[in-house]
Design a protein around this motif. Structure first.
Motif: not given
Length: 496
Positions: A198-203, A287-291, A448-451
């Motif tokens: 999922r790291s591509w979804t933000s940053g 950004y991809v917000y994983l709601v 916004l960020n899963g890490s």
């Protein structure tokens, strides 16, 4: 009759048992479970009235994903012929892939033709991708692409990175180069289903990739795993992994389907949520917000009413300056001539910055300008927290007047700090604390960020209220003298 997918899975398990993980890691090779492959194959929409399909599997491995899709198409009476192209350049597994596909062709009711391409998936298409051969003929495009790409960081000057300059920034990972190339390989209205980190979804690293990906296509489905260590269970991959379905189209859907399961073993027991497309794929950064529920959508909508970010109002979150293990000779355990405080995450306690804290190496003696910063007011934020901790954002107010004997200080690189506060009242620091210590901001960051790492790039992209509102919030916090999350929530709520 034995299911085709079961035959391939049994052959793959045998291969895994005989091929050490260290060898497979060289290719970034991790195998998809049967359940995951079947679920991914089930996400495709089969066009009505269609009699033939072209399928691409860009990193085919032993063929698990291809065969899961062929198995699904078995039950579709309209589909008559299928053309399958598999890319695989690991010579160790090509023979297994070929024998699996031959076995399947002998046990299917469809007319299936397959071709295995042993070239490098990225490099072999470099000229077409960069438009160097003129208009690309439609025959090279596919109706369906199913992929579990290699997960492997490569150097920024690696041939694959220089082959796709429009999506690369810094040292890229092969997985998103594969995803960008697959979007390129789709026919218009074709679909791709990928299992990727999922790291591509933000940053910032992935900004160019997201830009191109969303210019060419639209996300239709995202699947999340609650437990990150359960996706490649036999492989012990600790990577936050998601499944995406995207369509090559200029028109964006109104909603995206977001599903969730505990692991990759049981997809029947999953939660389903329809999220507004504009909430999930948002803003200039794409950004991809994983709601996953209505509350999270509400969190985004409430905070996104503010249009400023920290840099817009003259502030900026930065990463601490000193990597302590690289500067051991400069570290000191106690105050001495020319030593200045070196702040660590351990100094952040209950919303305040406590110094000294009696920890080793909490002073530094250095002439290096790059390790020193002005002793002025800051909001310190921990960069790393444990997965199970209640909060991702943990911060403390640092006030320069509490340490008047120093003109400079230093920060260890495991904390972040918000700078730009020198000319501003202390109320602003406390106001920033209200924001970043609130439940809403913590939730926003987690979406916004899963890490477990708090990245300054993402913090600098989050919405904040105008400066006078932040200052007013700080005054309120100073008045009530309670640094708790509940107090911050109450103050923030009164301004939303």
């Amino acid at each position: 009759m034995m299911k085709m997918i079961d035959h391939v899975c049994a052959a793959t398990v045998e291969y895994i048992d005989h091929m050490p993980k260290s060898k497979r890691k060289k290719y970034g090779q991790f195998f998809t479970s049967k359940e995951t492959a079947v679920f991914m194959a089930g996400l495709f929409s089969i066009p009505e009235g269609c009699t033939s399909l072209s399928i691409l599997d860009p990193g085919a491995g032993s063929g698990i994903l291809s065969v899961a899709l062929l198995e699904r198409l078995e039950s579709n009476a309209e589909i008559d012929s299928i053309e399958l192209v598999c890319y695989e350049n690991d010579s160790n597994i090509v023979d297994l892939l070929r024998s699996n596909l031959e076995w399947v062709c002998n046990h299917t009711t469809k007319k299936v033709s397959f071709r295995i391409v042993t070239d490098n998936y990225i490099l072999s298409q470099m000229l077409e991708y960069n438009g160097m051969l003129g208009a690309s003929p439609d025959t090279d495009k596919f109706d369906m692409i199913i992929g579990n790409p290699p997960y492997m960081k490569i150097a920024k000057d690696a041939p694959e990175a220089t082959a796709m300059p429009d999506v690369c920034y810094g040292a890229p990972n092969l997985y998103f180069l594969f995803a960008a190339m697959s979007m390129f390989n789709l026919k218009v209205d074709g679909e791709m289903v990928y299992i990727i980190p999922r790291s591509w979804t933000s940053g910032a690293y992935f900004k160019q990739f997201r830009k191109r990906f969303f210019e060419e296509g639209a996300l239709e489905h995202i699947h999340l795993f609650v437990s990150r260590d359960k996706v490649f269970e036999k492989e012990s991959v600790l990577q936050e992994t998601i499944i995406i379905k995207a369509k090559k189209t200029q028109s964006k859907p109104n909603t995206i389907t977001i599903t969730t399961t505990q692991s990759n073993a049981d997809f029947s027991n999953r939660t389903v949520f329809e999220a507004p497309y504009s909430t999930v794929v948002n803003g200039d950064e794409s950004y991809v917000y994983l709601v996953t529920n209505t509350e999270e959508v509400q969190t985004l909508n409430e905070l996104n009413r503010w249009t400023d970010t920290l840099p817009d109002i003259g502030l900026k979150m930065k990463t601490g300056l000193t990597v302590d293990f690289r500067n051991r000779e400069a570290l000191r355990d106690s105050a001495e001539t020319d030593a200045v405080p070196l702040f660590y995450s351990q100094h952040i306690q209950d919303g305040k910055v406590i110094f000294p804290a009696g920890k080793e190496h909490e002073y530094i003696v250095t002439e290096q300008r790059g390790l020193l910063q002005e002793n002025t007011n800051y909001l310190f934020v921990k960069r790393f927290t444990a997965k199970e901790e209640h909060r991702r954002l943990q911060c403390g107010v640092y006030l320069a007047r509490k340490h008047p004997e120093y003109t400079e200080i230093s920060t260890q690189n495991k904390i972040n700090f918000i700078s730009g506060l020198r000319e501003l009242s202390e109320c602003v620091v406390y106001g920033l604390y209200v924001l970043f210590n609130s439940t809403l901001y913590d939730s926003y960051y987690r979406i916004l960020n899963g890490s477990t790492q708090v990245n300054s790039t993402e913090i600098n992209s989050m919405p904040v209220p105008p400066m006078n509102t932040i200052e007013a919030m700080g005054k309120e916090l100073i008045r009530v003298r309670d640094m708790s999350e509940a107090t911050c929530d109450n103050i923030l709520r009164s301004y939303i």
